[in-house]
Design an enzyme around this catalytic site. Structure first.
Site, PDB file in Angstrom:
ATOM      1  N   GLU A  40     -41.878 -53.511 106.207  1.00  0.00           N
ATOM      2  CA  GLU A  40     -40.509 -53.452 106.738  1.00  0.00           C
ATOM      3  C   GLU A  40     -39.711 -54.652 106.203  1.00  0.00           C
ATOM      4  O   GLU A  40     -40.268 -55.756 106.044  1.00  0.00           O
ATOM      5  CB  GLU A  40     -40.622 -53.549 108.261  1.00  0.00           C
ATOM      6  CG  GLU A  40     -39.317 -53.610 109.033  1.00  0.00           C
ATOM      7  CD  GLU A  40     -39.563 -53.793 110.544  1.00  0.00           C
ATOM      8  OE1 GLU A  40     -40.704 -54.117 110.954  1.00  0.00           O
ATOM      9  OE2 GLU A  40     -38.605 -53.600 111.317  1.00  0.00           O
ATOM     10  N   LYS A 111     -34.684 -46.832 110.882  1.00  0.00           N
ATOM     11  CA  LYS A 111     -35.559 -47.099 112.030  1.00  0.00           C
ATOM     12  C   LYS A 111     -34.894 -46.678 113.341  1.00  0.00           C
ATOM     13  O   LYS A 111     -33.780 -47.136 113.664  1.00  0.00           O
ATOM     14  CB  LYS A 111     -35.902 -48.588 112.070  1.00  0.00           C
ATOM     15  CG  LYS A 111     -36.895 -48.989 113.146  1.00  0.00           C
ATOM     16  CD  LYS A 111     -37.220 -50.479 113.023  1.00  0.00           C
ATOM     17  CE  LYS A 111     -38.308 -50.919 113.987  1.00  0.00           C
ATOM     18  NZ  LYS A 111     -38.594 -52.370 113.838  1.00  0.00           N
ATOM     19  N   CYS A 145     -42.523 -49.763 111.749  1.00  0.00           N
ATOM     20  CA  CYS A 145     -43.026 -50.728 112.718  1.00  0.00           C
ATOM     21  C   CYS A 145     -43.005 -50.234 114.171  1.00  0.00           C
ATOM     22  O   CYS A 145     -43.776 -49.362 114.519  1.00  0.00           O
ATOM     23  CB  CYS A 145     -42.271 -52.048 112.558  1.00  0.00           C
ATOM     24  SG  CYS A 145     -43.277 -53.454 113.104  1.00  0.00           S
ATOM     25  N   VAL A 172     -45.649 -58.317 115.017  1.00  0.00           N
ATOM     26  CA  VAL A 172     -45.821 -59.625 115.645  1.00  0.00           C
ATOM     27  C   VAL A 172     -46.704 -59.546 116.889  1.00  0.00           C
ATOM     28  O   VAL A 172     -47.171 -60.560 117.376  1.00  0.00           O
ATOM     29  CB  VAL A 172     -44.459 -60.252 116.017  1.00  0.00           C
ATOM     30  CG1 VAL A 172     -43.684 -60.624 114.768  1.00  0.00           C
ATOM     31  CG2 VAL A 172     -43.617 -59.324 116.889  1.00  0.00           C
ATOM     32  N   MET A 173     -46.924 -58.337 117.402  1.00  0.00           N
ATOM     33  CA  MET A 173     -47.800 -58.163 118.565  1.00  0.00           C
ATOM     34  C   MET A 173     -49.167 -57.671 118.067  1.00  0.00           C
ATOM     35  O   MET A 173     -49.258 -57.114 116.979  1.00  0.00           O
ATOM     36  CB  MET A 173     -47.193 -57.153 119.551  1.00  0.00           C
ATOM     37  CG  MET A 173     -45.841 -57.604 120.099  1.00  0.00           C
ATOM     38  SD  MET A 173     -45.225 -56.551 121.434  1.00  0.00           S
ATOM     39  CE  MET A 173     -45.006 -54.986 120.630  1.00  0.00           C
TER      40      MET A 173
HETATM   41  C1  ACM Z   1     -41.156 -54.612 114.747  1.00  0.00           C
HETATM   42  O1  ACM Z   1     -40.735 -53.480 114.991  1.00  0.00           O
HETATM   43  N1  ACM Z   1     -40.787 -55.286 113.664  1.00  0.00           N
HETATM   44  C2  ACM Z   1     -42.118 -55.250 115.639  1.00  0.00           C
END
Ligand code: ACM
Length: 264
Positions: A40, A111, A145, A172-173
């Site tokens: 991404e 997105k 993501c 990040v999670m």
């Molecule tokens: C994300 O959607 N970049 C965590």
């Protein structure tokens, strides 16, 4: 049918499209594959302070430098590329990915499920979840993501006939890579999650991205998984047509056994 696909896991430099594009091209230029998925916002980095910073790196989907560079490369290498980038559509910003086919056609996903502060600068996508036919009639579905946390994203792409989901990410999670195993099992599709690595700092903001890009099989087995910090292109050869068989035993078919009358 043999189809070689992979991910390019790397650390983009924040707000430096030129350097990022050069690095992306140099990482995949001599790689022989049918499909390579980038993370991404691969061209721009992720940790923005404000909308103006996004505007400074966002580009048109079909007239920007990224589509030009990768269209040329796709034709030269007979390979499709999926690239996450910030899109500027007449002043409206989207967190998008483009699929560029070896015949030069380009396709867009915006997105839908925005994560955290992305809501401050990006609009939620308005194009649905697209599937695109690439080489040898292989069908690629696009999501980005945080779409992972909504099972409807992958389910929609499966219902539209995707063999492979190209999942450009900046995770990040810690849970997504695990969750994508389930998304593969429940939809019997291949999923290539291309994540980025590294720490990004901008003023008082700092994020650490988890790497561990992976490819999951239609039965949820992991075909490869990268480390949390390596920068590399990783490939694997699959038979995409395996994803057309939705039977998991003689009695159960995950498509035919659905009970939509009971689902909300
Ligand atoms: C994300 O959607 N970049 C965590």
């Amino acid at each position: 049918m043999n189809f070689t696909l992979g991910v390019c896991q790397f650390k983009p430099i924040l707000k430096n499209v030129k350097v990022n594009l050069n690095k992306m091209v140099s990482m995949v230029d001599h790689v022989n594959a049918d499909l390579i998925v980038f993370p991404e916002l691969a061209t721009s980095g992720y940790v923005f302070q404000n909308r103006d910073e996004v505007l400074s790196v966002a580009e048109s989907f079909d007239r920007g430098i990224t589509s030009k560079v990768f269209r040329d490369l796709a034709i030269k290498n007979n390979c499709a590329y999926v690239i996450g980038f910030p899109e500027n559509d007449n002043g409206i910003l989207y967190n998008s990915s483009m699929l560029i086919n070896p015949n030069g056609t380009t396709h867009l996903y915006r997105k839908i499920h925005l994560f955290a502060e992305e809501k401050r600068w990006f609009e939620s996508g308005n194009l649905g979840f697209p599937v695109v036919e690439t080489k040898n009639k292989v069908i690629i579905g696009l999501m980005i993501c945080f779409d992972w946390i909504f099972p409807e994203s992958a389910r929609t792409l499966m219902k539209k006939g995707a063999h492979i989901i190209a999942h450009s990410s900046n995770l990040v999670m810690p849970w997504c890579q695990q969750a994508m195993i389930t998304r593969s099992i429940e939809n019997r599709v291949f999923i290539a999650t291309a994540n980025r690595v590294g720490k990004e700092i901008n003023g008082d903001k700092e994020l650490f991205f988890t790497g561990k890009s992976q490819l999951t099989n239609v039965d949820g087995s992991i075909l490869f998984k990268l480390d949390d910090d390596e920068e590399c292109v990783k490939l694997h050869t699959i038979d995409p047509l395996l994803s057309e068989n939705k039977q998991i035993n003689p009695w159960n078919n995950i498509k035919e056994d659905q009970k939509p009358d009971y689902y909300l």
